[in-house]
Enzyme design. Sequence first.
Site, short mmCIF file in Angstrom:
data_model
loop_
_atom_site.label_atom_id
_atom_site.label_comp_id
_atom_site.label_asym_id
_atom_site.label_seq_id
_atom_site.Cartn_x
_atom_site.Cartn_y
_atom_site.Cartn_z
N HIS A 44 0.83 -1.18 0.00
CA HIS A 44 0.00 0.00 0.00
C HIS A 44 0.88 1.25 0.00
O HIS A 44 2.10 1.18 0.16
CB HIS A 44 -0.92 0.00 1.21
CG HIS A 44 -1.97 -1.06 1.15
ND1 HIS A 44 -2.98 -1.18 2.09
CD2 HIS A 44 -2.19 -2.06 0.25
CE1 HIS A 44 -3.76 -2.19 1.79
NE2 HIS A 44 -3.31 -2.74 0.68
N GLU A 46 1.39 3.74 2.11
CA GLU A 46 2.16 4.06 3.30
C GLU A 46 3.44 3.23 3.38
O GLU A 46 4.51 3.75 3.72
CB GLU A 46 1.32 3.83 4.57
CG GLU A 46 0.08 4.69 4.65
CD GLU A 46 -1.16 4.04 4.05
OE1 GLU A 46 -2.26 4.28 4.56
OE2 GLU A 46 -1.02 3.28 3.05
N CYS A 69 -5.13 1.36 6.70
CA CYS A 69 -5.85 0.14 7.06
C CYS A 69 -5.31 -0.42 8.36
O CYS A 69 -4.14 -0.23 8.72
CB CYS A 69 -5.73 -0.90 5.94
SG CYS A 69 -4.06 -1.47 5.61
N CYS A 78 -1.33 -1.10 7.51
CA CYS A 78 -0.50 0.10 7.33
C CYS A 78 -0.34 0.87 8.64
O CYS A 78 0.68 1.54 8.85
CB CYS A 78 -1.13 1.00 6.27
SG CYS A 78 -1.04 0.29 4.61
N THR A 190 -22.36 -4.00 -30.54
CA THR A 190 -21.13 -3.25 -30.84
C THR A 190 -19.95 -4.19 -30.96
O THR A 190 -19.10 -4.04 -31.85
CB THR A 190 -20.86 -2.20 -29.74
OG1 THR A 190 -21.94 -1.28 -29.71
CG2 THR A 190 -19.57 -1.45 -29.99
N ARG A 201 -3.71 1.05 -25.82
CA ARG A 201 -2.62 0.92 -26.78
C ARG A 201 -1.69 2.13 -26.79
O ARG A 201 -1.07 2.44 -27.81
CB ARG A 201 -3.20 0.63 -28.17
CG ARG A 201 -3.88 -0.73 -28.23
CD ARG A 201 -4.24 -1.15 -29.63
NE ARG A 201 -5.33 -0.40 -30.20
CZ ARG A 201 -6.62 -0.62 -29.94
NH1 ARG A 201 -6.96 -1.57 -29.07
NH2 ARG A 201 -7.56 0.09 -30.52
#
Length: 364
Positions: A44, A46, A69, A78, A190, A201
Amino acid sequence: MQIALNLAGRGLGRTWPNPSVGCVIVKNGKIIGRGWTQPSGQPHAEVEALRRAGSRAIGATAYVTLEPCVHQGKTPPCTEALINAGIKEVMISLPDPDCRVNGKGIKALQNAGIKTEIGLCSEEAKTINAGFFLRVQKSKPLITLKFATTLDGMIATEVGASEWITGETAKRLGHLLRANHDAVLIGAHTAEKDNPLLTCRLPGMKECSPIRIVVSSNLRLPLTHSLIQTALEIPTWFFTTAIFEQDYKKCKAYEKAGVKLFIVEPDAKGKPNLLEVVRELAKKGITRLLVEGGGLIAASFLKETLVDEIFWFRAAKLIGGDGVPAISGMGIENIKDTIQVKRLSVEIMGEDILERYSLRNVRG
Protein backbone atom coordinates in the site's frame (compact mmCIF):
# COMPACT_ATOMS: atom_id res chain seq x y z
CA MET A 1 -1.35 16.56 0.64
CA GLN A 2 -1.76 17.79 -2.94
CA ILE A 3 1.34 15.78 -3.85
CA ALA A 4 -0.16 12.74 -2.13
CA LEU A 5 -3.39 13.21 -4.13
CA ASN A 6 -1.41 13.35 -7.37
CA LEU A 7 0.32 10.12 -6.40
CA ALA A 8 -3.03 8.49 -5.63
CA GLY A 9 -4.19 9.28 -9.17
CA ARG A 10 -1.35 7.15 -10.56
CA GLY A 11 -2.92 3.97 -9.26
CA LEU A 12 -6.42 4.42 -10.72
CA GLY A 13 -7.43 1.39 -12.74
CA ARG A 14 -4.80 -0.88 -11.24
CA THR A 15 -5.49 -1.22 -7.51
CA TRP A 16 -9.03 -2.65 -7.36
CA PRO A 17 -10.61 -3.87 -5.16
CA ASN A 18 -8.47 -1.56 -3.02
CA PRO A 19 -8.70 2.23 -3.14
CA SER A 20 -5.88 4.14 -4.81
CA VAL A 21 -4.06 5.99 -2.03
CA GLY A 22 -1.13 8.41 -2.01
CA CYS A 23 1.29 9.00 0.88
CA VAL A 24 4.01 11.60 1.42
CA ILE A 25 6.35 11.59 4.43
CA VAL A 26 7.81 14.92 5.52
CA LYS A 27 10.52 15.77 8.05
CA ASN A 28 11.98 19.19 8.81
CA GLY A 29 10.09 20.66 5.87
CA LYS A 30 11.49 18.17 3.34
CA ILE A 31 9.87 15.21 1.60
CA ILE A 32 11.77 12.07 2.57
CA GLY A 33 9.42 9.43 1.15
CA ARG A 34 6.50 9.11 -1.21
CA GLY A 35 4.38 6.22 -2.42
CA TRP A 36 1.09 5.15 -3.92
CA THR A 37 -0.93 1.95 -3.80
CA GLN A 38 0.63 -0.73 -5.95
CA PRO A 39 -1.43 -3.19 -8.05
CA SER A 40 -3.74 -5.36 -5.94
CA GLY A 41 -1.94 -7.64 -3.51
CA GLN A 42 1.20 -5.51 -3.44
CA PRO A 43 2.32 -2.84 -0.92
CA HIS A 44 0.00 0.00 0.00
CA ALA A 45 0.98 3.67 -0.30
CA GLU A 46 2.16 4.06 3.30
CA VAL A 47 4.48 1.05 3.12
CA GLU A 48 5.95 2.28 -0.19
CA ALA A 49 6.60 5.74 1.25
CA LEU A 50 8.11 4.33 4.46
CA ARG A 51 10.41 2.07 2.45
CA ARG A 52 11.80 5.11 0.66
CA ALA A 53 12.12 7.13 3.86
CA GLY A 54 13.91 4.37 5.78
CA SER A 55 15.15 5.27 9.28
CA ARG A 56 14.58 8.97 8.56
CA ALA A 57 10.86 8.33 9.16
CA ILE A 58 11.38 8.50 12.95
CA GLY A 59 9.65 11.66 14.16
CA ALA A 60 8.27 12.51 10.69
CA THR A 61 4.76 13.45 9.53
CA ALA A 62 2.84 11.31 7.05
CA TYR A 63 0.24 12.79 4.69
CA VAL A 64 -2.21 10.09 3.55
CA THR A 65 -5.24 10.50 1.26
CA LEU A 66 -7.30 7.81 3.04
CA GLU A 67 -7.35 6.34 6.54
CA PRO A 68 -4.59 3.72 6.89
CA CYS A 69 -5.85 0.14 7.06
CA VAL A 70 -5.83 -1.72 10.36
CA HIS A 71 -6.68 -5.23 9.16
CA GLN A 72 -4.51 -8.01 7.78
CA GLY A 73 -5.21 -8.52 4.07
CA LYS A 74 -2.78 -9.56 1.35
CA THR A 75 -0.37 -7.14 3.06
CA PRO A 76 0.12 -6.29 6.78
CA PRO A 77 -1.80 -3.34 8.32
CA CYS A 78 -0.50 0.10 7.33
CA THR A 79 -1.21 1.43 10.82
CA GLU A 80 1.26 -1.10 12.18
CA ALA A 81 3.89 0.00 9.64
CA LEU A 82 3.45 3.68 10.55
CA ILE A 83 3.66 2.95 14.28
CA ASN A 84 6.74 0.73 13.96
CA ALA A 85 8.48 3.32 11.76
CA GLY A 86 8.25 5.94 14.51
CA ILE A 87 5.94 8.37 12.68
CA LYS A 88 4.83 11.12 15.10
CA GLU A 89 1.91 12.64 13.17
CA VAL A 90 -0.48 11.49 10.42
CA MET A 91 -2.57 13.88 8.33
CA ILE A 92 -5.53 12.02 6.75
CA SER A 93 -7.90 13.31 4.07
CA LEU A 94 -10.80 10.94 4.71
CA PRO A 95 -11.88 8.04 6.93
CA ASP A 96 -12.11 4.70 5.11
CA PRO A 97 -15.79 3.59 4.77
CA ASP A 98 -14.81 -0.10 4.68
CA CYS A 99 -16.28 -1.70 7.81
CA ARG A 100 -12.93 -3.39 8.49
CA VAL A 101 -11.36 0.07 8.91
CA ASN A 102 -13.88 2.93 9.34
CA GLY A 103 -12.23 4.79 12.22
CA LYS A 104 -10.33 1.81 13.60
CA GLY A 105 -7.14 2.84 11.82
CA ILE A 106 -7.34 6.36 13.24
CA LYS A 107 -7.98 4.98 16.72
CA ALA A 108 -5.03 2.59 16.48
CA LEU A 109 -2.72 5.46 15.58
CA GLN A 110 -4.04 7.62 18.41
CA ASN A 111 -3.71 4.76 20.92
CA ALA A 112 -0.05 4.50 19.91
CA GLY A 113 0.45 8.18 20.77
CA ILE A 114 0.48 9.40 17.16
CA LYS A 115 -1.23 12.74 16.55
CA THR A 116 -3.85 12.59 13.80
CA GLU A 117 -5.75 15.22 11.84
CA ILE A 118 -8.66 14.40 9.53
CA GLY A 119 -10.15 16.35 6.61
CA LEU A 120 -7.27 17.97 4.74
CA CYS A 121 -8.23 18.13 0.99
CA SER A 122 -11.16 15.83 1.70
CA GLU A 123 -13.20 16.79 -1.39
CA GLU A 124 -10.30 16.08 -3.76
CA ALA A 125 -9.65 12.76 -2.03
CA LYS A 126 -13.34 11.85 -2.31
CA THR A 127 -13.27 12.56 -6.06
CA ILE A 128 -10.22 10.37 -6.68
CA ASN A 129 -11.68 7.40 -4.82
CA ALA A 130 -15.34 7.97 -5.74
CA GLY A 131 -15.44 4.48 -7.27
CA PHE A 132 -14.20 2.82 -4.10
CA PHE A 133 -16.70 4.76 -1.97
CA LEU A 134 -19.58 3.86 -4.32
CA ARG A 135 -18.60 0.17 -4.28
CA VAL A 136 -18.46 0.03 -0.48
CA GLN A 137 -21.49 2.21 0.25
CA LYS A 138 -23.85 1.57 -2.70
CA SER A 139 -22.65 -1.75 -4.18
CA LYS A 140 -21.82 -0.20 -7.57
CA PRO A 141 -18.67 1.06 -9.24
CA LEU A 142 -18.22 4.59 -10.53
CA ILE A 143 -19.67 4.37 -14.05
CA THR A 144 -18.30 6.59 -16.81
CA LEU A 145 -20.08 6.80 -20.14
CA LYS A 146 -17.73 7.67 -23.02
CA PHE A 147 -18.82 8.89 -26.46
CA ALA A 148 -16.82 9.79 -29.57
CA THR A 149 -19.28 11.44 -31.97
CA THR A 150 -19.83 14.04 -34.63
CA LEU A 151 -21.05 17.47 -33.59
CA ASP A 152 -24.64 16.27 -34.02
CA GLY A 153 -24.15 13.25 -31.78
CA MET A 154 -23.72 10.48 -34.36
CA ILE A 155 -21.33 7.54 -33.95
CA ALA A 156 -21.62 6.22 -37.53
CA THR A 157 -23.15 6.91 -40.91
CA GLU A 158 -26.35 5.29 -42.16
CA VAL A 159 -24.35 2.31 -43.49
CA GLY A 160 -22.29 1.96 -40.30
CA ALA A 161 -19.02 3.71 -41.31
CA SER A 162 -17.36 5.09 -38.17
CA GLU A 163 -13.54 5.10 -38.45
CA TRP A 164 -12.25 7.55 -37.39
CA ILE A 165 -14.66 10.26 -36.24
CA THR A 166 -12.34 11.93 -33.73
CA GLY A 167 -8.65 12.80 -34.11
CA GLU A 168 -5.43 11.52 -32.55
CA THR A 169 -5.53 13.62 -29.37
CA ALA A 170 -9.04 12.42 -28.51
CA LYS A 171 -8.08 8.81 -29.31
CA ARG A 172 -5.08 8.98 -26.98
CA LEU A 173 -7.21 10.30 -24.13
CA GLY A 174 -9.75 7.57 -24.86
CA HIS A 175 -7.02 4.98 -24.36
CA LEU A 176 -5.92 6.72 -21.16
CA LEU A 177 -9.51 6.45 -19.90
CA ARG A 178 -9.30 2.71 -20.44
CA ALA A 179 -6.07 2.62 -18.44
CA ASN A 180 -7.50 4.41 -15.39
CA HIS A 181 -10.68 2.33 -15.22
CA ASP A 182 -10.79 -1.20 -13.83
CA ALA A 183 -13.06 -2.48 -16.60
CA VAL A 184 -14.51 -1.41 -19.96
CA LEU A 185 -17.97 -2.57 -21.09
CA ILE A 186 -19.76 -2.77 -24.44
CA GLY A 187 -22.93 -4.40 -25.73
CA ALA A 188 -22.96 -7.52 -27.90
CA HIS A 189 -24.12 -5.61 -31.00
CA THR A 190 -21.13 -3.25 -30.84
CA ALA A 191 -18.78 -6.15 -30.14
CA GLU A 192 -20.13 -8.04 -33.16
CA LYS A 193 -20.10 -5.05 -35.51
CA ASP A 194 -16.73 -3.49 -34.57
CA ASN A 195 -14.74 -6.55 -33.38
CA PRO A 196 -12.77 -4.30 -30.95
CA LEU A 197 -9.84 -5.26 -28.72
CA LEU A 198 -10.74 -2.73 -25.97
CA THR A 199 -7.10 -2.55 -24.85
CA CYS A 200 -4.96 0.41 -23.86
CA ARG A 201 -2.62 0.92 -26.78
CA LEU A 202 -0.61 3.86 -25.51
CA PRO A 203 3.17 3.25 -25.74
CA GLY A 204 4.39 1.22 -22.77
CA MET A 205 0.92 0.88 -21.22
CA LYS A 206 -0.39 -2.40 -22.61
CA GLU A 207 -0.32 -3.89 -19.11
CA CYS A 208 -2.77 -1.16 -18.05
CA SER A 209 -5.54 -2.61 -20.22
CA PRO A 210 -8.77 -3.03 -18.23
CA ILE A 211 -10.95 -6.11 -17.86
CA ARG A 212 -13.11 -6.36 -21.00
CA ILE A 213 -16.82 -6.92 -20.47
CA VAL A 214 -19.52 -7.81 -23.00
CA VAL A 215 -23.21 -7.78 -22.10
CA SER A 216 -25.18 -10.20 -24.29
CA SER A 217 -28.51 -11.99 -23.99
CA ASN A 218 -26.92 -14.98 -25.75
CA LEU A 219 -23.51 -16.30 -26.72
CA ARG A 220 -23.65 -14.79 -30.20
CA LEU A 221 -19.99 -13.88 -30.74
CA PRO A 222 -17.98 -16.39 -32.80
CA LEU A 223 -14.93 -18.04 -31.27
CA THR A 224 -12.82 -16.18 -33.87
CA HIS A 225 -13.77 -12.81 -32.35
CA SER A 226 -10.82 -10.68 -31.19
CA LEU A 227 -12.07 -10.51 -27.59
CA ILE A 228 -12.30 -14.30 -27.36
CA GLN A 229 -9.04 -14.95 -29.21
CA THR A 230 -7.15 -12.74 -26.70
CA ALA A 231 -9.05 -13.72 -23.53
CA LEU A 232 -6.11 -15.74 -22.16
CA GLU A 233 -3.93 -12.61 -22.36
CA ILE A 234 -6.41 -10.00 -21.11
CA PRO A 235 -9.23 -10.83 -18.66
CA THR A 236 -12.55 -10.99 -20.53
CA TRP A 237 -15.95 -11.33 -18.87
CA PHE A 238 -19.29 -12.02 -20.57
CA PHE A 239 -22.59 -11.31 -18.83
CA THR A 240 -25.51 -13.23 -20.27
CA THR A 241 -28.89 -14.65 -19.27
CA ALA A 242 -29.73 -18.33 -18.79
CA ILE A 243 -27.64 -20.67 -20.94
CA PHE A 244 -29.84 -23.13 -22.80
CA GLU A 245 -28.93 -26.72 -23.55
CA GLN A 246 -27.84 -25.93 -27.09
CA ASP A 247 -25.41 -23.32 -25.71
CA TYR A 248 -23.43 -25.66 -23.43
CA LYS A 249 -20.91 -26.64 -26.08
CA LYS A 250 -20.23 -23.02 -26.99
CA CYS A 251 -20.15 -22.11 -23.31
CA LYS A 252 -17.37 -24.64 -22.69
CA ALA A 253 -15.50 -23.37 -25.74
CA TYR A 254 -15.72 -19.80 -24.43
CA GLU A 255 -14.40 -20.87 -21.04
CA LYS A 256 -11.59 -22.89 -22.62
CA ALA A 257 -10.61 -19.76 -24.57
CA GLY A 258 -10.33 -17.87 -21.26
CA VAL A 259 -13.67 -16.07 -21.14
CA LYS A 260 -15.31 -15.86 -17.70
CA LEU A 261 -19.10 -16.23 -17.94
CA PHE A 262 -21.60 -14.66 -15.55
CA ILE A 263 -25.29 -15.60 -15.63
CA VAL A 264 -27.68 -12.84 -14.50
CA GLU A 265 -31.45 -12.49 -14.45
CA PRO A 266 -33.04 -10.99 -17.59
CA ASP A 267 -34.83 -7.65 -17.57
CA ALA A 268 -38.34 -7.10 -18.94
CA LYS A 269 -36.99 -7.25 -22.51
CA GLY A 270 -35.05 -10.48 -21.96
CA LYS A 271 -31.65 -8.75 -21.87
CA PRO A 272 -29.19 -9.05 -18.97
CA ASN A 273 -30.44 -6.95 -16.07
CA LEU A 274 -27.93 -4.11 -15.77
CA LEU A 275 -28.66 -3.63 -12.07
CA GLU A 276 -27.59 -7.24 -11.53
CA VAL A 277 -24.52 -6.75 -13.75
CA VAL A 278 -23.44 -3.69 -11.78
CA ARG A 279 -23.98 -5.40 -8.41
CA GLU A 280 -21.95 -8.41 -9.54
CA LEU A 281 -19.11 -6.16 -10.70
CA ALA A 282 -19.06 -4.42 -7.32
CA LYS A 283 -19.06 -7.82 -5.59
CA LYS A 284 -16.02 -8.80 -7.66
CA GLY A 285 -14.22 -5.64 -6.52
CA ILE A 286 -14.60 -3.41 -9.60
CA THR A 287 -14.53 0.26 -8.54
CA ARG A 288 -14.39 2.08 -11.91
CA LEU A 289 -16.32 1.01 -15.02
CA LEU A 290 -16.00 2.64 -18.46
CA VAL A 291 -19.00 2.11 -20.77
CA GLU A 292 -18.05 2.62 -24.42
CA GLY A 293 -21.28 1.73 -26.19
CA GLY A 294 -23.13 1.37 -28.36
CA GLY A 295 -26.33 3.37 -28.40
CA LEU A 296 -28.58 0.71 -26.89
CA ILE A 297 -26.31 -0.02 -23.95
CA ALA A 298 -25.75 3.71 -23.34
CA ALA A 299 -29.50 4.35 -23.26
CA SER A 300 -30.03 1.39 -20.93
CA PHE A 301 -27.43 2.61 -18.41
CA LEU A 302 -28.92 6.11 -18.51
CA LYS A 303 -32.50 4.88 -18.08
CA GLU A 304 -31.44 2.85 -15.05
CA THR A 305 -29.76 5.99 -13.56
CA LEU A 306 -26.49 4.08 -13.26
CA VAL A 307 -24.21 6.63 -14.98
CA ASP A 308 -22.09 8.89 -12.77
CA GLU A 309 -20.17 10.87 -15.38
CA ILE A 310 -19.91 11.38 -19.13
CA PHE A 311 -16.84 12.03 -21.29
CA TRP A 312 -18.17 13.27 -24.64
CA PHE A 313 -15.67 13.76 -27.48
CA ARG A 314 -17.17 15.74 -30.38
CA ALA A 315 -15.56 16.08 -33.79
CA ALA A 316 -16.17 19.12 -36.01
CA LYS A 317 -18.16 16.97 -38.43
CA LEU A 318 -21.83 16.49 -39.27
CA ILE A 319 -23.63 13.36 -40.45
CA GLY A 320 -27.30 14.21 -40.11
CA GLY A 321 -30.41 12.47 -38.90
CA ASP A 322 -29.89 9.29 -40.92
CA GLY A 323 -26.72 8.51 -38.97
CA VAL A 324 -26.45 6.19 -35.96
CA PRO A 325 -27.01 8.13 -32.71
CA ALA A 326 -24.74 7.75 -29.68
CA ILE A 327 -27.80 7.18 -27.48
CA SER A 328 -30.73 5.12 -28.72
CA GLY A 329 -34.36 6.06 -28.05
CA MET A 330 -35.11 6.79 -24.41
CA GLY A 331 -38.91 7.00 -24.69
CA ILE A 332 -38.96 10.51 -23.19
CA GLU A 333 -42.05 12.54 -24.14
CA ASN A 334 -41.94 15.51 -21.76
CA ILE A 335 -39.11 17.98 -21.12
CA LYS A 336 -39.62 17.56 -17.37
CA ASP A 337 -38.61 13.91 -17.77
CA THR A 338 -35.27 14.63 -19.44
CA ILE A 339 -32.10 13.46 -17.70
CA GLN A 340 -30.38 16.39 -15.98
CA VAL A 341 -26.59 16.64 -16.11
CA LYS A 342 -24.06 19.14 -14.80
CA ARG A 343 -21.36 20.37 -17.18
CA LEU A 344 -17.96 20.19 -15.50
CA SER A 345 -15.67 21.34 -18.30
CA VAL A 346 -15.17 21.90 -22.02
CA GLU A 347 -11.70 21.37 -23.46
CA ILE A 348 -10.36 21.82 -26.99
CA MET A 349 -8.44 18.74 -28.18
CA GLY A 350 -6.94 19.45 -31.57
CA GLU A 351 -9.90 19.73 -33.95
CA ASP A 352 -12.22 18.05 -31.42
CA ILE A 353 -13.68 19.10 -28.10
CA LEU A 354 -14.14 17.13 -24.89
CA GLU A 355 -17.16 17.89 -22.74
CA ARG A 356 -17.30 16.42 -19.24
CA TYR A 357 -20.57 16.03 -17.38
CA SER A 358 -21.54 14.76 -13.96
CA LEU A 359 -24.79 13.02 -13.14
CA ARG A 360 -23.68 12.07 -9.62
CA ASN A 361 -23.59 15.72 -8.53
CA VAL A 362 -27.08 16.26 -9.92
CA ARG A 363 -28.57 13.17 -8.29
CA GLY A 364 -26.72 13.71 -5.03
